[in-house]
Design an enzyme around this catalytic site. Sequence first.
Site, mmCIF file in Angstrom:
data_model
loop_
_atom_site.group_PDB
_atom_site.id
_atom_site.type_symbol
_atom_site.label_atom_id
_atom_site.label_comp_id
_atom_site.label_asym_id
_atom_site.label_seq_id
_atom_site.Cartn_x
_atom_site.Cartn_y
_atom_site.Cartn_z
ATOM 1 C CB SER A 71 49.383 30.916 70.486
ATOM 2 O OG SER A 71 50.080 30.598 71.677
ATOM 3 C CE LYS A 74 47.472 30.513 74.322
ATOM 4 N NZ LYS A 74 48.761 31.052 74.324
ATOM 5 C CB SER A 126 49.520 34.389 73.424
ATOM 6 O OG SER A 126 49.155 33.237 72.717
ATOM 7 C CE LYS A 233 46.369 34.141 70.971
ATOM 8 N NZ LYS A 233 47.621 34.444 70.656
#
Length: 385
Positions: A71, A74, A126, A233
């Site tokens: 993820s 992203k 997320s 992140k």
Amino acid sequence: MKKVSFIKKVAVCFLLFQVLSVSVLADGSFYTASSENQRPDLSAQSYIISDANTGEILFSQDENRRMPIASTTKIMTCLVVLENSKLDDVVTVKAEDCGIEGSSVYLYEGEKLTVRDLLYALMLESANDAAVCLANFVSGSNEEFCKLMNDKAKSLGLLNTNFNNPHGLEDPEHYSTAYDMSRIWISAMENPTFREIVSTKTYRIDLSDDESYRFLSNHNKLLKTYEFCIGGKTGYTKTAGRCLVTGAENNGVELVMVTLNAPDDWSDHEKMFDYAFSLYSDVDVATSKSVSVSLSVVGGDKNVITLTNKDPLTLTVRDITKLSSHVEAPHFIYAPVKALDKPLANVVYTYNDEEVARLPLYPENKVSQVKRDGFFKRIFKFIFN
């Protein structure tokens, strides 16, 4: 603005070298802090830590190895959405946006949310459904959106990255590297909205019935546990393992760290940030009126004027040998000139070939304009004489 002559440049750089030398000697040893600490061992299979201001790579391991990134994908998704939509745009959730596996905020068909709300869901929770919804809104399909993601990667000069979806779920053709992810993060952090989103701990999305809402909580726990963290992140899949991209800022130094397949990623980031920050020291590159440059004046009661700095300047750097400077100034100026009125030149400081500061130079004294005789009066005087 053009650079001054070689002699003037050498004179200023020599003066700068003297100031820097005194600063270092006064400190005893520029590398005192770092020499006392041993570089920490990390759990990450691949990692990199860089200076976000200068682009300098401080430490790395297999940073160009292509790996799944989960993820952390992203980060690019968010950046591309920010560059191709408006925060207040209203998005209507479609059926294909719902029921995406993995992390989710459980969007439902027909629901209306702003791009802003969906971006917070994307980066804090997320949310894979938010990723698909945003991709469909911006480009009409996930495939077209991935073209935008890959075009952006190419524009950043990234050679080992390919995006095949906007969320990071497992796909053999979806990969990046620790190095490339650090470049994406640095680019994204230049966007004030991105910077604000990733530094937010909690966010509330009010729903249309005026009573219910979604409460979002940032999965990046370093925002709560590490005082210098400014955002990040997280990411995880079975194939990718634990992936993490974070930024930290201390005393004007901004760092970015990327770990891929790191079982102990939280600890990896804290230990390496602490170690990296210990390598930096404050250097007094200029005291008040310590820099002096001469500049030619046209049409004044003086032919030359001296420029100097009003303010001192301190820079926080890791390796003093990578710090250099040059003067940017015009070849000459026209009278009149007022003392300390406005800067007429700058000393430009670069670190690792990246500009890090400018020191404005002001005129020390004023120069009055000398009025010249007109053309016919000069002809008359010539004939008369």
